[in-house]
Design an enzyme around this catalytic site. Structure first.
Site, PDB file in Angstrom:
ATOM      1  N   ILE A 266      -8.494   7.417   3.519  1.00 50.00           N
ATOM      2  CA  ILE A 266      -7.385   8.359   3.315  1.00 50.00           C
ATOM      3  C   ILE A 266      -6.077   7.735   3.759  1.00 50.00           C
ATOM      4  O   ILE A 266      -5.124   8.437   4.098  1.00 50.00           O
ATOM      5  CB  ILE A 266      -7.652   9.685   4.051  1.00 50.00           C
ATOM      6  N   HIS A 267      -6.023   6.413   3.756  1.00 52.77           N
ATOM      7  CA  HIS A 267      -4.805   5.673   4.099  1.00 52.77           C
ATOM      8  C   HIS A 267      -4.302   4.982   2.835  1.00 52.77           C
ATOM      9  O   HIS A 267      -4.763   3.898   2.475  1.00 52.77           O
ATOM     10  CB  HIS A 267      -5.085   4.654   5.205  1.00 52.77           C
ATOM     11  N   ARG A 268      -3.368   5.603   2.143  1.00 53.05           N
ATOM     12  CA  ARG A 268      -2.920   5.116   0.833  1.00 53.05           C
ATOM     13  C   ARG A 268      -1.897   4.002   0.990  1.00 53.05           C
ATOM     14  O   ARG A 268      -0.773   4.218   1.463  1.00 53.05           O
ATOM     15  CB  ARG A 268      -2.314   6.267   0.033  1.00 53.05           C
ATOM     16  N   THR A 269      -2.267   2.798   0.577  1.00 57.55           N
ATOM     17  CA  THR A 269      -1.341   1.671   0.679  1.00 57.55           C
ATOM     18  C   THR A 269      -0.241   1.737  -0.375  1.00 57.55           C
ATOM     19  O   THR A 269       0.767   1.029  -0.257  1.00 57.55           O
ATOM     20  CB  THR A 269      -2.093   0.339   0.552  1.00 57.55           C
TER      21      THR A 269
ATOM     22  N   LEU B 203       1.184   5.505   5.557  1.00 58.86           N
ATOM     23  CA  LEU B 203      -0.266   5.382   5.568  1.00 58.86           C
ATOM     24  C   LEU B 203      -0.946   6.501   6.343  1.00 58.86           C
ATOM     25  O   LEU B 203      -2.167   6.638   6.287  1.00 58.86           O
ATOM     26  CB  LEU B 203      -0.672   4.052   6.229  1.00 58.86           C
TER      27      LEU B 203
END
Length: 227
Positions: A87-90, A95
């Protein structure tokens, strides 16, 4: 099995796994758990379906599956990192997994597949969505970020190919034999050539065995086809 742990007393996965999202084929795969928690507690990370998660909440997205073949050897403190925390969108500026956008932020990585006869060394880490081909060897403390071909040795962080265990021709012939799909009776009867390095001898022994018994008894069921 005794509760006393020792490096010579492995934990067999088919006896230990309770998570419905972990699929173990056969009865021979094991984890060397003498220096860590049990397989589900220590090796499998961020996979919904352990006792705490399955009784505590419902998942908000599809659950990636973990498939493990037969005759897999997993060294102590290895990690199979699954996709439950992606759930850490680069591609976003932040983030941070803010609670109100967690569902939208989740990006699944796909199933992780460890095929038959794989050896995962101590403290190796397998990243989400990776397939380890039949007979692959993962060196200790390696970080595997991409698929590993059958009968290939990889090492490093990120893991790179070190060598093939056999010639390409021998690997093709070995894969065609599908030794890990054989019945226990055939596998055990031919163990002397399985525990060897002559592909000619293995093919000849397989052909002789098949010629000696009815067709209906030649193969086991439950073939691992994922990946």
């Amino acid at each position: 099995m005794s509760n006393e742990r020792h490096w010579s007393r492995p934990q067999y996965l088919h006896e230990a796994v309770t998570n419905p999202n972990i699929h173990v084929r056969g009865t021979h795969s094991y984890y060397s758990h003498a220096w860590s928690g049990d397989f589900e507690q220590s090796v499998v990370r961020y996979l919904y379906g352990d006792e705490y998660s399955r009784t505590g909440w419902e998942p908000a997205w599809p659950i990636d599956q973990l498939h493990i073949g037969d005759y897999v050897c997993i060294g102590g403190e290895a990690v199979l990192l699954m996709g439950g925390n992606h759930i850490h969108r680069t591609d976003w500026f932040s983030l941070y997994p803010f609670r109100d956008v967690r569902v939208r932020a989740y990006l699944g990585k796909g199933d992780t597949v460890v095929k038959d006869g794989v050896w995962i060394g101590m403290r190796a880490m397998i990243m989400p969505g990776v397939t380890l081909g039949e007979g692959a060897v993962i060196a200790a403390q390696s970080v595997v970020t991409r698929d590993v071909p059958p009968y290939t040795v990889v090492a490093g962080a990120p893991a790179r190919e070190v060598r093939k265990r056999f010639t390409p021709e021998a690997i093709d012939r070995l894969l065609a034999l599908e030794i890990y799909q054989w019945s226990d009776e055939k596998f055990n009867a031919l163990r002397s050539v399985i525990c060897g390095s002559s592909i000619d001898a293995l093919e000849e022994a397989s052909q002789a065995w098949d010629a000696s018994i009815p067709t209906t008894g030649r193969h086991a069921t439950g073939v691992l086809t994922q990946g």
